[in-house]
Design a protein around this motif. Structure first.
Motif, PDB file in Angstrom:
ATOM      1  N   ILE A 127       0.857  -1.183   0.000  1.00 43.49           N
ATOM      2  CA  ILE A 127       0.000   0.000   0.000  1.00 43.49           C
ATOM      3  C   ILE A 127       0.896   1.237   0.000  1.00 43.49           C
ATOM      4  O   ILE A 127       1.856   1.322   0.775  1.00 43.49           O
ATOM      5  N   ILE A 128       0.589   2.203  -0.857  1.00 45.76           N
ATOM      6  CA  ILE A 128       1.274   3.493  -0.849  1.00 45.76           C
ATOM      7  C   ILE A 128       0.235   4.596  -0.739  1.00 45.76           C
ATOM      8  O   ILE A 128      -0.737   4.617  -1.511  1.00 45.76           O
ATOM      9  N   ILE A 129       0.412   5.482   0.210  1.00 51.03           N
ATOM     10  CA  ILE A 129      -0.418   6.688   0.307  1.00 51.03           C
ATOM     11  C   ILE A 129       0.338   7.796  -0.422  1.00 51.03           C
ATOM     12  O   ILE A 129       1.481   8.114  -0.062  1.00 51.03           O
ATOM     13  N   THR A 130      -0.274   8.361  -1.446  1.00 49.36           N
ATOM     14  CA  THR A 130       0.412   9.318  -2.303  1.00 49.36           C
ATOM     15  C   THR A 130      -0.061  10.751  -2.080  1.00 49.36           C
ATOM     16  O   THR A 130      -1.205  10.988  -1.692  1.00 49.36           O
ATOM     17  N   ASP A 131       0.840  11.664  -2.339  1.00 44.65           N
ATOM     18  CA  ASP A 131       0.506  13.087  -2.340  1.00 44.65           C
ATOM     19  C   ASP A 131       1.392  13.756  -3.375  1.00 44.65           C
ATOM     20  O   ASP A 131       2.352  13.159  -3.873  1.00 44.65           O
ATOM     21  N   SER A 132       1.094  14.996  -3.687  1.00 43.85           N
ATOM     22  CA  SER A 132       1.872  15.733  -4.674  1.00 43.85           C
ATOM     23  C   SER A 132       3.049  16.429  -4.017  1.00 43.85           C
ATOM     24  O   SER A 132       2.976  16.847  -2.864  1.00 43.85           O
ATOM     25  N   VAL A 170      27.323   4.833  -2.789  1.00 40.06           N
ATOM     26  CA  VAL A 170      26.295   5.559  -2.036  1.00 40.06           C
ATOM     27  C   VAL A 170      24.882   5.349  -2.584  1.00 40.06           C
ATOM     28  O   VAL A 170      23.932   5.925  -2.066  1.00 40.06           O
ATOM     29  N   THR A 171      24.711   4.536  -3.598  1.00 41.66           N
ATOM     30  CA  THR A 171      23.440   4.482  -4.315  1.00 41.66           C
ATOM     31  C   THR A 171      22.345   3.743  -3.544  1.00 41.66           C
ATOM     32  O   THR A 171      22.446   2.552  -3.272  1.00 41.66           O
ATOM     33  N   LEU A 172      21.302   4.493  -3.216  1.00 43.29           N
ATOM     34  CA  LEU A 172      20.062   3.947  -2.683  1.00 43.29           C
ATOM     35  C   LEU A 172      18.953   4.302  -3.669  1.00 43.29           C
ATOM     36  O   LEU A 172      18.920   5.408  -4.199  1.00 43.29           O
ATOM     37  N   VAL A 173      18.050   3.375  -3.920  1.00 43.32           N
ATOM     38  CA  VAL A 173      16.941   3.620  -4.836  1.00 43.32           C
ATOM     39  C   VAL A 173      15.660   3.802  -4.034  1.00 43.32           C
ATOM     40  O   VAL A 173      15.260   2.920  -3.265  1.00 43.32           O
ATOM     41  N   ASP A 174      15.019   4.937  -4.207  1.00 44.93           N
ATOM     42  CA  ASP A 174      13.781   5.266  -3.504  1.00 44.93           C
ATOM     43  C   ASP A 174      12.608   4.650  -4.263  1.00 44.93           C
ATOM     44  O   ASP A 174      11.945   5.315  -5.067  1.00 44.93           O
ATOM     45  N   ALA A 175      12.357   3.374  -4.000  1.00 42.71           N
ATOM     46  CA  ALA A 175      11.327   2.643  -4.726  1.00 42.71           C
ATOM     47  C   ALA A 175       9.923   3.156  -4.412  1.00 42.71           C
ATOM     48  O   ALA A 175       9.064   3.227  -5.297  1.00 42.71           O
ATOM     49  N   ALA A 176       9.670   3.539  -3.165  1.00 43.25           N
ATOM     50  CA  ALA A 176       8.332   3.974  -2.768  1.00 43.25           C
ATOM     51  C   ALA A 176       7.917   5.240  -3.514  1.00 43.25           C
ATOM     52  O   ALA A 176       6.811   5.324  -4.065  1.00 43.25           O
ATOM     53  N   ASP A 177       8.805   6.230  -3.557  1.00 40.56           N
ATOM     54  CA  ASP A 177       8.472   7.472  -4.255  1.00 40.56           C
ATOM     55  C   ASP A 177       8.442   7.274  -5.761  1.00 40.56           C
ATOM     56  O   ASP A 177       7.654   7.923  -6.468  1.00 40.56           O
ATOM     57  N   ALA A 178       9.298   6.390  -6.278  1.00 39.15           N
ATOM     58  CA  ALA A 178       9.297   6.124  -7.714  1.00 39.15           C
ATOM     59  C   ALA A 178       7.967   5.521  -8.157  1.00 39.15           C
ATOM     60  O   ALA A 178       7.391   5.913  -9.184  1.00 39.15           O
ATOM     61  N   LEU A 179       7.455   4.567  -7.390  1.00 37.93           N
ATOM     62  CA  LEU A 179       6.155   3.982  -7.716  1.00 37.93           C
ATOM     63  C   LEU A 179       5.036   5.003  -7.574  1.00 37.93           C
ATOM     64  O   LEU A 179       4.108   5.057  -8.399  1.00 37.93           O
ATOM     65  N   ALA A 180       5.106   5.828  -6.523  1.00 37.79           N
ATOM     66  CA  ALA A 180       4.086   6.862  -6.320  1.00 37.79           C
ATOM     67  C   ALA A 180       4.061   7.834  -7.490  1.00 37.79           C
ATOM     68  O   ALA A 180       2.995   8.234  -7.969  1.00 37.79           O
ATOM     69  N   ALA A 181       5.238   8.224  -7.970  1.00 42.11           N
ATOM     70  CA  ALA A 181       5.320   9.167  -9.087  1.00 42.11           C
ATOM     71  C   ALA A 181       4.753   8.554 -10.358  1.00 42.11           C
ATOM     72  O   ALA A 181       4.013   9.212 -11.109  1.00 42.11           O
ATOM     73  N   ALA A 182       5.085   7.292 -10.617  1.00 44.67           N
ATOM     74  CA  ALA A 182       4.577   6.625 -11.814  1.00 44.67           C
ATOM     75  C   ALA A 182       3.054   6.527 -11.788  1.00 44.67           C
ATOM     76  O   ALA A 182       2.376   6.789 -12.790  1.00 44.67           O
ATOM     77  N   CYS A 183       2.511   6.168 -10.642  1.00 43.81           N
ATOM     78  CA  CYS A 183       1.058   6.040 -10.529  1.00 43.81           C
ATOM     79  C   CYS A 183       0.356   7.388 -10.599  1.00 43.81           C
ATOM     80  O   CYS A 183      -0.702   7.522 -11.228  1.00 43.81           O
ATOM     81  N   ALA A 184       0.926   8.396  -9.949  1.00 40.46           N
ATOM     82  CA  ALA A 184       0.300   9.725  -9.931  1.00 40.46           C
ATOM     83  C   ALA A 184       0.149  10.288 -11.338  1.00 40.46           C
ATOM     84  O   ALA A 184      -0.799  11.023 -11.629  1.00 40.46           O
ATOM     85  N   LEU A 185       1.074   9.930 -12.229  1.00 39.60           N
ATOM     86  CA  LEU A 185       0.992  10.403 -13.605  1.00 39.60           C
ATOM     87  C   LEU A 185      -0.271   9.900 -14.282  1.00 39.60           C
ATOM     88  O   LEU A 185      -0.848  10.584 -15.127  1.00 39.60           O
ATOM     89  N   THR A 186      -0.734   8.712 -13.919  1.00 41.06           N
ATOM     90  CA  THR A 186      -1.945   8.150 -14.513  1.00 41.06           C
ATOM     91  C   THR A 186      -3.195   8.488 -13.703  1.00 41.06           C
ATOM     92  O   THR A 186      -4.303   8.481 -14.249  1.00 41.06           O
TER      93      THR A 186
END
Length: 235
Positions: A127-132, A170-186
């Motif tokens: 579950i992801i709760i999204t905001d802009s 140092v590379t960390l991937v922010d998967a939660a925000d990446a998924l939120a951004a992809a979904c918010a576009l649709t």
């Protein structure tokens, strides 16, 4: 990865959010991620106030923020370790109300996940709760995760080799925000009425518990820390 926004009826304040979701999405396969607009979560918990004036809204923003800075466009705020505009308080698609974020969005995500797991009969559910949010020096808004549950939100690639064998330091991937951004576009931001989005085959590791601290970066090490220190924040 397959992303499917879901068109819904208008969600009413204090309506049962899990029942509302199941009504529009009768079933999902294992290892599905569902994104939910933060507006629905705020309405679910009854966190609204009648809009009276700009001054009243600004008082709420400052009250709900851990730190706040007024800018010509909006209030730049920090809330629960995340930089956002207006402390997540929104009046768009709110029918004359101000919708606030819950004090503990992670608890809301976990509660919603548990109820949907039971209703759908699945174990692997994110579950992801999204905001802009607004990125520095970028026009427009993107989606971000204010909270999540059921998967690991950060992928740690430190020590992994790149294509030439050089180990990432140092590379960390922010998967939660990446998924939120992809979904918010649709999902949209206007009158689309798509406050839910399903993601199948998401490249994440599903887990029974989410760690809210994994996605919070130490302020002293943050890339934008010098900018935040250079301005005077209220509080």
């Amino acid at each position: 990865m397959n992303i499917t926004p879901v068109h819904t009826a208008v969600f009413k304040e204090r309506e049962d959010l899990a029942a509302f979701i199941v009504r529009h999405i009768p079933s999902v396969p294992e290892e599905t991620v569902l994104t939910v607009s933060s507006k629905l979560v705020g309405l679910w918990k009854g966190l609204t106030a009648a809009y009276k004036s700009r001054e009243q809204k600004e008082e709420l923003i400052v009250r709900e923020s851990d730190a706040a800075l007024k800018t010509p466009l909006a209030w730049l705020t920090i809330k629960n370790g995340m930089v956002m505009t207006n402390a997540g308080i929104d009046e768009s698609n709110a029918d004359g109300k101000l919708i606030l974020l819950p004090a503990d969005c992670y608890a809301c995500a976990a509660e919603l996940r548990a109820r949907l797991q039971t209703a759908w009969g699945v174990r692997g559910l994110g579950i992801i709760i999204t905001d802009s949010m607004i990125l520095p020096l970028r026009a427009g808004i993107i989606g971000a995760a204010v909270a999540y549950a059921g998967f690991k939100g950060v992928k740690d690639l430190r020590g992994r080799p790149d294509i030439f064998g050089r180990k990432l330091g140092v590379t960390l991937v922010d998967a939660a925000d990446a998924l939120a951004a992809a979904c918010a576009l649709t999902m949209g931001e206007a009158d689309e009425r798509r406050p839910l989005c399903l993601v199948r085959d998401a490249p994440v590791e599903f887990a029974d518990a989410a760690d809210p601290d994994e996605i919070k970066y130490p302020p002293q090490d943050d890339l934008y820390a010098p900018l935040l220190k250079a301005v005077k924040l209220i509080k």
